[in-house]
Design a protein around this motif. Structure first.
Motif, PDB file in Angstrom:
ATOM      1  N   ILE B 103      -8.365  19.500 -19.806  1.00 46.42           N
ATOM      2  CA  ILE B 103      -7.900  19.960 -18.492  1.00 46.42           C
ATOM      3  C   ILE B 103      -6.741  19.078 -18.043  1.00 46.42           C
ATOM      4  CG2 ILE B 103      -8.641  20.511 -16.137  1.00 46.42           C
ATOM      5  CD1 ILE B 103     -10.432  21.825 -18.129  1.00 46.42           C
ATOM      6  N   PRO B 104      -5.610  19.690 -17.554  1.00 48.59           N
ATOM      7  CA  PRO B 104      -4.484  18.846 -17.116  1.00 48.59           C
ATOM      8  C   PRO B 104      -4.893  17.978 -15.939  1.00 48.59           C
ATOM      9  CG  PRO B 104      -4.116  21.150 -16.547  1.00 48.59           C
ATOM     10  CD  PRO B 104      -5.329  21.107 -17.396  1.00 48.59           C
ATOM     11  N   ALA B 105      -4.274  16.804 -15.856  1.00 40.81           N
ATOM     12  CA  ALA B 105      -4.596  15.867 -14.778  1.00 40.81           C
ATOM     13  C   ALA B 105      -4.313  16.498 -13.431  1.00 40.81           C
ATOM     14  CB  ALA B 105      -3.787  14.583 -14.948  1.00 40.81           C
ATOM     15  N   GLU B 106      -5.179  16.233 -12.447  1.00 39.77           N
ATOM     16  CA  GLU B 106      -4.997  16.811 -11.123  1.00 39.77           C
ATOM     17  C   GLU B 106      -3.869  16.095 -10.409  1.00 39.77           C
ATOM     18  OE1 GLU B 106      -7.862  15.323 -12.218  1.00 39.77           O
ATOM     19  OE2 GLU B 106      -7.125  13.394 -11.525  1.00 39.77           O
ATOM     20  N   ARG B 107      -3.334  16.806  -9.391  1.00 38.36           N
ATOM     21  CA  ARG B 107      -2.285  16.135  -8.628  1.00 38.36           C
ATOM     22  C   ARG B 107      -2.989  15.421  -7.484  1.00 38.36           C
ATOM     23  NH1 ARG B 107      -1.742  18.547  -3.945  1.00 38.36           N
ATOM     24  NH2 ARG B 107      -2.914  20.439  -4.290  1.00 38.36           N
ATOM     25  N   THR B 108      -2.613  14.192  -7.224  1.00 39.14           N
ATOM     26  CA  THR B 108      -3.288  13.423  -6.175  1.00 39.14           C
ATOM     27  C   THR B 108      -2.488  13.458  -4.889  1.00 39.14           C
ATOM     28  OG1 THR B 108      -2.170  11.454  -6.932  1.00 39.14           O
ATOM     29  CG2 THR B 108      -4.372  11.831  -7.782  1.00 39.14           C
ATOM     30  N   ALA B 109      -3.155  13.249  -3.785  1.00 41.10           N
ATOM     31  CA  ALA B 109      -2.479  13.138  -2.488  1.00 41.10           C
ATOM     32  C   ALA B 109      -1.827  11.757  -2.421  1.00 41.10           C
ATOM     33  CB  ALA B 109      -3.489  13.319  -1.372  1.00 41.10           C
ATOM     34  N   SER B 110      -1.307  11.358  -1.277  1.00 35.99           N
ATOM     35  CA  SER B 110      -0.615  10.064  -1.183  1.00 35.99           C
ATOM     36  C   SER B 110      -1.521   8.952  -1.704  1.00 35.99           C
ATOM     37  CB  SER B 110      -0.225   9.774   0.267  1.00 35.99           C
ATOM     38  OG  SER B 110      -1.361   9.864   1.086  1.00 35.99           O
ATOM     39  N   PRO B 111      -0.996   8.051  -2.495  1.00 35.21           N
ATOM     40  CA  PRO B 111      -1.849   7.085  -3.193  1.00 35.21           C
ATOM     41  C   PRO B 111      -2.517   6.125  -2.221  1.00 35.21           C
ATOM     42  CG  PRO B 111       0.470   6.552  -3.512  1.00 35.21           C
ATOM     43  CD  PRO B 111       0.425   7.852  -2.795  1.00 35.21           C
ATOM     44  N   MET B 112      -3.778   5.777  -2.513  1.00 33.44           N
ATOM     45  CA  MET B 112      -4.508   4.790  -1.724  1.00 33.44           C
ATOM     46  C   MET B 112      -4.092   3.411  -2.225  1.00 33.44           C
ATOM     47  SD  MET B 112      -7.050   6.621  -0.032  1.00 33.44           S
ATOM     48  CE  MET B 112      -7.868   5.159   0.411  1.00 33.44           C
ATOM     49  N   PRO B 113      -4.138   2.424  -1.370  1.00 31.04           N
ATOM     50  CA  PRO B 113      -3.845   1.067  -1.875  1.00 31.04           C
ATOM     51  C   PRO B 113      -4.857   0.697  -2.940  1.00 31.04           C
ATOM     52  CG  PRO B 113      -4.733   0.994   0.340  1.00 31.04           C
ATOM     53  CD  PRO B 113      -4.486   2.418   0.034  1.00 31.04           C
ATOM     54  N   VAL B 119     -14.391   0.522  -9.496  1.00 30.54           N
ATOM     55  CA  VAL B 119     -14.493   1.916  -9.061  1.00 30.54           C
ATOM     56  C   VAL B 119     -13.442   2.192  -8.004  1.00 30.54           C
ATOM     57  CG1 VAL B 119     -15.969   3.617  -7.954  1.00 30.54           C
ATOM     58  CG2 VAL B 119     -16.950   1.954  -9.508  1.00 30.54           C
ATOM     59  N   THR B 120     -12.519   3.107  -8.277  1.00 26.78           N
ATOM     60  CA  THR B 120     -11.491   3.425  -7.285  1.00 26.78           C
ATOM     61  C   THR B 120     -11.451   4.934  -7.090  1.00 26.78           C
ATOM     62  OG1 THR B 120     -10.230   1.602  -8.168  1.00 26.78           O
ATOM     63  CG2 THR B 120      -9.081   3.105  -6.666  1.00 26.78           C
ATOM     64  N   PRO B 121     -11.914   5.441  -5.957  1.00 31.69           N
ATOM     65  CA  PRO B 121     -11.884   6.891  -5.775  1.00 31.69           C
ATOM     66  C   PRO B 121     -10.456   7.380  -5.559  1.00 31.69           C
ATOM     67  CG  PRO B 121     -12.977   5.814  -3.924  1.00 31.69           C
ATOM     68  CD  PRO B 121     -12.460   4.748  -4.808  1.00 31.69           C
ATOM     69  N   GLU B 122     -10.145   8.585  -6.079  1.00 32.15           N
ATOM     70  CA  GLU B 122      -8.848   9.195  -5.821  1.00 32.15           C
ATOM     71  C   GLU B 122      -9.066  10.449  -5.008  1.00 32.15           C
ATOM     72  OE1 GLU B 122      -7.305   8.148 -10.259  1.00 32.15           O
ATOM     73  OE2 GLU B 122      -6.523   9.957  -9.349  1.00 32.15           O
ATOM     74  N   TRP B 123      -8.130  10.761  -4.166  1.00 33.95           N
ATOM     75  CA  TRP B 123      -8.250  11.991  -3.364  1.00 33.95           C
ATOM     76  C   TRP B 123      -7.903  13.182  -4.232  1.00 33.95           C
ATOM     77  CZ3 TRP B 123     -10.759  12.171   0.916  1.00 33.95           C
ATOM     78  CH2 TRP B 123     -10.916  10.988   1.650  1.00 33.95           C
ATOM     79  N   ASN B 124      -8.648  14.252  -4.042  1.00 33.55           N
ATOM     80  CA  ASN B 124      -8.346  15.457  -4.796  1.00 33.55           C
ATOM     81  C   ASN B 124      -7.915  16.565  -3.842  1.00 33.55           C
ATOM     82  OD1 ASN B 124      -8.017  16.778  -7.147  1.00 33.55           O
ATOM     83  ND2 ASN B 124     -10.161  17.175  -7.521  1.00 33.55           N
ATOM     84  N   ALA B 198     -13.758   2.646   3.894  1.00 38.76           N
ATOM     85  CA  ALA B 198     -14.788   2.857   2.874  1.00 38.76           C
ATOM     86  C   ALA B 198     -14.235   3.295   1.529  1.00 38.76           C
ATOM     87  CB  ALA B 198     -15.808   3.866   3.372  1.00 38.76           C
ATOM     88  N   TYR B 199     -13.022   3.818   1.508  1.00 35.96           N
ATOM     89  CA  TYR B 199     -12.467   4.279   0.238  1.00 35.96           C
ATOM     90  C   TYR B 199     -11.335   3.391  -0.236  1.00 35.96           C
ATOM     91  CZ  TYR B 199     -15.551   8.091   1.059  1.00 35.96           C
ATOM     92  OH  TYR B 199     -16.694   8.829   1.281  1.00 35.96           O
ATOM     93  N   GLY B 200     -11.356   2.146   0.227  1.00 38.75           N
ATOM     94  CA  GLY B 200     -10.406   1.170  -0.299  1.00 38.75           C
ATOM     95  C   GLY B 200      -9.286   0.765   0.645  1.00 38.75           C
ATOM     96  N   LEU B 201      -9.298   1.281   1.876  1.00 41.82           N
ATOM     97  CA  LEU B 201      -8.209   0.947   2.801  1.00 41.82           C
ATOM     98  C   LEU B 201      -8.398  -0.467   3.339  1.00 41.82           C
ATOM     99  CD1 LEU B 201      -5.700   2.135   4.209  1.00 41.82           C
ATOM    100  CD2 LEU B 201      -7.182   2.748   6.110  1.00 41.82           C
ATOM    101  N   GLU B 202      -7.672  -1.425   2.755  1.00 46.49           N
ATOM    102  CA  GLU B 202      -7.883  -2.821   3.123  1.00 46.49           C
ATOM    103  C   GLU B 202      -7.373  -3.162   4.506  1.00 46.49           C
ATOM    104  OE1 GLU B 202      -6.186  -4.925  -0.135  1.00 46.49           O
ATOM    105  OE2 GLU B 202      -7.808  -4.360  -1.499  1.00 46.49           O
ATOM    106  N   SER B 203      -6.500  -2.336   5.065  1.00 43.55           N
ATOM    107  CA  SER B 203      -5.985  -2.640   6.407  1.00 43.55           C
ATOM    108  C   SER B 203      -6.902  -2.100   7.500  1.00 43.55           C
ATOM    109  CB  SER B 203      -4.597  -2.029   6.572  1.00 43.55           C
ATOM    110  OG  SER B 203      -4.688  -0.632   6.413  1.00 43.55           O
ATOM    111  N   ALA B 204      -8.011  -1.477   7.134  1.00 38.97           N
ATOM    112  CA  ALA B 204      -8.937  -0.948   8.138  1.00 38.97           C
ATOM    113  C   ALA B 204      -9.551  -2.087   8.935  1.00 38.97           C
ATOM    114  CB  ALA B 204     -10.039  -0.133   7.462  1.00 38.97           C
ATOM    115  N   ALA B 219     -13.409  -2.099   3.212  1.00 33.61           N
ATOM    116  CA  ALA B 219     -12.941  -1.900   1.831  1.00 33.61           C
ATOM    117  C   ALA B 219     -13.835  -2.604   0.823  1.00 33.61           C
ATOM    118  CB  ALA B 219     -11.494  -2.377   1.690  1.00 33.61           C
ATOM    119  N   GLY B 220     -15.120  -2.521   1.049  1.00 32.41           N
ATOM    120  CA  GLY B 220     -16.068  -3.053   0.082  1.00 32.41           C
ATOM    121  C   GLY B 220     -16.482  -4.489   0.288  1.00 32.41           C
ATOM    122  N   ILE B 221     -15.750  -5.238   1.093  1.00 32.39           N
ATOM    123  CA  ILE B 221     -16.166  -6.610   1.386  1.00 32.39           C
ATOM    124  C   ILE B 221     -17.105  -6.544   2.587  1.00 32.39           C
ATOM    125  CG2 ILE B 221     -15.372  -8.947   1.906  1.00 32.39           C
ATOM    126  CD1 ILE B 221     -14.106  -8.002  -0.612  1.00 32.39           C
TER     127      ILE B 221
END
Lengths: 270, 260
Positions: B103-113, B119-124, B198-204, B219-221
């Motif tokens: 299956i071709p790679a999906e296109r992602t939305a704006s990249p998360m930091p 484990v790094t979730p990507e937006w679909n 929760a999905y990696g946004l360190e500036s939250a 961001a996991g800490i």
């Protein structure tokens, strides 16, 4: 017709005592009131109401079609316009179907009842969920004690998500906090949460504070709702609760502890 | 003309690509525990494609069932794998995990930091299927959709808002939990768990009017307060954010009183 669930989460805090007193109080004021025991398998309300020897049919009998509602409803001997629907003693929790409960509520409305008081069992399992499912208002019974407060908080969350009003997106259930077994002396001495502490934690309007009282035990032993023992302070506090529920403005009583004066203490009072 | 009994419609099904740089379920579980701070269900049943392209060295055997079970435990539904060496394909066939390399790679939305975790979730793409997703509006960036909660978050309740910030107007009670992709702003007492970024946004950041939580995480800490919240902060207005550290040390949570 308004359906009021008396619930708590925690067991043993005074739900059945409250259901009996509250329903009796409403009936004493002339409203046609039914009080229903939603426990599945354990039957308590009939004892507290003093009609245990008159139970012929129960809630599950009605739902399963073995009896008509008017056959199962027990008319109270002391108070006009008060009726009791006892719980089943079956162990089968599935017997209390949602459709069956809904049908009984419809029939009670057709019979002209003004209020239906649903005495919930403890916990958050099926019986408790059925008791709250069709409620318009809820009295959340809480003891001034941390685990009771936590369980009441949990139940408040469920009232806002697991009931018909919530599921159908209607106006949310009106919540009332009732604090029972209150001991102002122990609150004063810092051993017990004050009603203000509990209000701050739960953030739900307070409908009343029922003081710890021996009258409650006497009442249940005699099979008489405590509100009928007029001299007892718990009875008076329950009467205040019914008044407030119906819109009256009644100041809180039995919430302050006055240290007896030196003379009284020397002479053995307080 | 009668309706056809089979129809094919392209869909942007809500899901995640989970990039795993290790194959031991135990190691992955540890890492997930760190990232999600012990929350029982983090995701809401979205499908997951497990991508193993970053595994440095492959062992002779892999516990595929264990990895799948781990994904289910955090609320994902693993449906297939990518970049798994051919030697494992027969074992994989027994697990119901599909081979999705074709299956071709999906296109992602704006990249998360990028967070330095296994484990790094990507937006679909936005969660188009649910009405709630539609209400929240299109998510161009992770923090564009704000959810406001007027009622208290009660014991046993969980607010899960991956798309952005959460504003709580009546506190979080002990036993209650709020999980946000962005910031968490809490009016009233914060007495439960607050998990921001929760999905990696360190500036939250987390803002609380009355700070007395059981756990906070960005961001996991995360930090729990087993000995209670320090008296300097307890019950006061507090801001929590990730303290930038030098390259060599781990990020740490920083707590400050909010001065009026």
């Amino acid at each position: 017709m308004r359906i009021v669930v008396v619930t708590s989460g925690k067991g043993g805090v005074g739900k059945t005592t409250t259901s009996a007193a509250f329903a009796t109080g409403l009936a004493l004021r002339g409203y046609k009131t039914a009080v229903i025991d939603f426990d599945v398998g354990l039957r308590n309300l009939d004892l507290i109401m003093g009609c245990e020897r008159r139970v012929v049919y129960d809630f599950v009998n009605v739902i399963q079609g073995d009896a008509k509602l008017h056959q199962a409803l027990i008319k109270d001997k002391r108070v006009e316009s008060l009726y009791i629907l006892p719980a089943s003693q079956t162990k089968d929790k599935e017997a209390l179907t949602e459709a069956g409960v809904e049908a009984v509520m419809h029939e009670l409305q057709q019979m002209g009842f003004d209020f239906v008081v649903c005495d919930s069992p403890a916990g958050i399992e099926y019986g408790a969920l059925m008791a709250m499912m069709f409620a318009d208002e809820a009295i959340v019974v809480t003891n001034p004690e941390v685990s009771s407060v936590r369980d009441s908080d949990r139940i408040l969350g469920l009232l806002q998500s697991k009931t018909r009003r919530a599921i159908e997106g209607r106006e949310p259930i009106k919540e009332h906090l009732l604090i029972t077994r209150y001991n102002p002396k122990r609150v004063e001495e810092g051993e017990m949460l004050s009603y203000k502490d509990i209000l701050e934690l739960l953030r739900v309007p307070l409908i009343g504070v029922i003081p710890e009282s021996e009258g409650v035990l006497h009442a249940s032993n005699q099979g008489e709702p405590v509100i009928l023992i007029k001299e007892d302070k718990a009875a008076q506090a329950y009467d205040d609760v019914v008044g407030r529920f119906l819109g009256e403005n009644r100041p809180l009583r039995f919430t302050t502890y006055e240290k007896p004066g030196l003379l009284k203490r020397l002479l053995g009072g307080g | 003309m009668p309706e056809p009994i089979v129809r094919f419609t392209p869909t942007n099904l809500a899901g995640f690509v989970v990039t795993l740089a290790a194959t031991s379920p135990a190691r992955l579980a540890d890492e997930l525990h760190k990232v999600f701070a012990g929350a029982n269900r983090y995701f809401a049943g979205e499908v997951a494609v497990l991508d193993f392209s970053e595994v440095p060295e492959w062992p002779t055997q892999v516990d595929w069932a264990g990895i799948a079970a781990l994904m289910r435990r955090i609320g994902l539904q693993p449906v297939g794998v990518r970049s798994v060496p051919e030697s494992f394909h027969t074992a994989l066939a027994r697990t119901n995990l599909a081979l999705l390399d074709a299956i071709p790679a999906e296109r992602t939305a704006s990249p998360m930091p990028q967070a330095t975790r296994a484990v790094t979730p990507e937006w679909n793409g936005p969660l188009a299927a649910t009405p709630e997703g539609a209400k929240a509006g299109p998510s161009e960036s992770p923090t564009s959709a704000t959810r406001i909660i007027d009622r208290p978050v009660r014991s046993g309740q969980q607010i899960h808002h991956p798309d952005g910030d959460v504003i709580l107007m009546n506190g979080v009670n002990p036993g209650g939990e709020v999980i946000a992709g962005g910031h968490i702003i809490c009016w009233g007492p914060l007495a439960g768990r607050a998990i921001a970024g929760a999905y990696g946004l360190e500036s939250a950041r987390i803002f609380a009017q009355r700070f007395q939580p059981e756990l906070v995480a960005i961001a996991g800490i995360f930090k729990t307060f087993e000995q209670g919240v320090p008296s300097a902060f307890s019950g006061k207005p507090v801001q929590v954010r990730l303290e930038p550290q030098s390259e060599k040390t781990e990020m740490r949570l920083q707590f400050e009183i909010i001065e009026p």
